[in-house]
Enzyme design. Sequence first.
Site, PDB file in Angstrom:
ATOM      1  N   GLU A 261      25.187 152.259 -26.913  1.00  0.00           N
ATOM      2  CA  GLU A 261      25.582 150.877 -26.608  1.00  0.00           C
ATOM      3  C   GLU A 261      24.297 150.064 -26.494  1.00  0.00           C
ATOM      4  O   GLU A 261      23.627 150.087 -25.457  1.00  0.00           O
ATOM      5  CB  GLU A 261      26.374 150.819 -25.299  1.00  0.00           C
ATOM      6  CG  GLU A 261      27.703 151.555 -25.346  1.00  0.00           C
ATOM      7  CD  GLU A 261      28.732 150.877 -26.231  1.00  0.00           C
ATOM      8  OE1 GLU A 261      28.449 149.769 -26.734  1.00  0.00           O
ATOM      9  OE2 GLU A 261      29.807 151.460 -26.420  1.00  0.00           O
ATOM     10  N   CYS A 295      24.520 142.439 -22.237  1.00  0.00           N
ATOM     11  CA  CYS A 295      24.537 142.712 -23.677  1.00  0.00           C
ATOM     12  C   CYS A 295      25.564 141.830 -24.369  1.00  0.00           C
ATOM     13  O   CYS A 295      25.473 141.596 -25.579  1.00  0.00           O
ATOM     14  CB  CYS A 295      24.812 144.190 -23.943  1.00  0.00           C
ATOM     15  SG  CYS A 295      26.271 144.825 -23.110  1.00  0.00           S
TER      16      CYS A 295
END
Length: 508
Positions: A261, A295
């Site tokens: 990720e 993110c």
Amino acid sequence: MKKVLKALQIKNINNGVSTGVDSWAGSGKVLSSYSPVDGELIGKVRQATKDDYEKVITKAEEAYKIWREVPAPKRGEIVRQMGEALRANKDNLGRLVSYEMGKSLQEGWGEVQEMIDICDFAVGLSRQLYGLSMHSERLQHRMYEQWHPLGIVGIISAFNFPVAVWSWNAMLAWVCGDVCVWKPSEKTPLSAIACQHIIQAVLRNNNVPEGISGLIVGDREVGEWLSNDTRVPLVSATGSTRMGKAVGQAVAGRLGRSLLELGGNNAIIVTENADLQIVIPAVVFGAVGTAGQRCTTTRRLILHENIYEDVKNRLVKIYSQLRIGDPLDTNNHVGPLIDTDAVNNYQTAIEKVKAEGGNILFGNEVLSGEAYQSGCYVKPTIVEVTTQTPMVCHETFAPILYLIKYSTLDEAIALQNGVPQGLSSAIFTLNMREAEQFLSANGSDCGIANVNIGTSGAEIGGAFGGEKETGGGRESGSDSWKNYMRRQTNTINYSTQLPLAQGIKFDI
């Protein structure tokens, strides 16, 4: 904060070394955790040596032999108790997360709530680890598939979500029968220690091995140990694309599994058919929440030319009203960046985009004074650009929002997709055709594509992750649990013959 730390069983703060529980206490160099809120030392912890690492892995191997034999629903019951323990500690753990990382207190509490939610999800999942039953082409044969645990799951987490992303992995891995070894960010070690205390208490109360949950505090070297260790079949890593590429290459080199990720450079497309009353708060929260250190932060705003000036003016007005300061004060909207290195990156990015022709509409300021003594507070910044320059295509972990004008939806989608990252995306429109085009195979190339909500704030029920340089991993909801298990296909012959597949004859 001292009361919070005491309640979370973190001792010897500001006076010596906090080593946490005996099962993982390191014996290496001292790591100090400073708060970006006020620059104060919160506490210290000893990092792990290679010998410490070996002890944790050995304990995990021993625990796995026991844990994998526990029925999945009973594993789920223990995770349920972990969720209850997190509920009891939500206030204190949320405050520690806020103070150590710098996100707002509401977001700190929200992060702990996310942990509680994934516990609830995992409890239900523990009774739904389904395999398929398939019809065999051979007479009196039965064919099906089942799922078995992998073993040790290594988890490398980032500072911006110091506890939640670990829980996404750990809770699912635990109900799947795996054991976990966690390497938290060296920028937020005390939040990880607090979680370890909470989890270990539940494990002790249920008389199961403490090695089910291992914690190794240290720098990138610890991540390299995990990535290269053949005893760790899966490494889940959250962080920068640079870090993820190193982890992915190391794990692939030993034919292990990695769940990555990584970076995001997320855009919102706003069409001329959008409801601007919901656009503005979505954009502002997405761009300045966690001081731009998610993110899923909104970094690019792609605006139709007919509404461009209106939206731009509204944003500049709202940005001028944002309250920046101590994130534990719930009246403030924006807290600090994680450290002064992040501040330098913020300044460098703005200077580069200016050199590329960007026009600063608001911000571009490092705040000083008594309220900002840590040196980590900056003004959220809006930059007007005419094209996606190299700096716009680069992810800067700071509250910088780029405004880009477009004419056609095809052009907007091309801009949206025209960056190396592919995590989260959104479109605001009341036009069904525009929404469906954005969600089609010719639309957003991201792992997350939203309509009339922003890029930030994913729910745990859906699989979370992205494409391209975001790494391709999926965590949390949907069928992400399959990452933490190995598939086995079984065929049972209950006839008196031995027929071969595809009708092959083999007479002897």
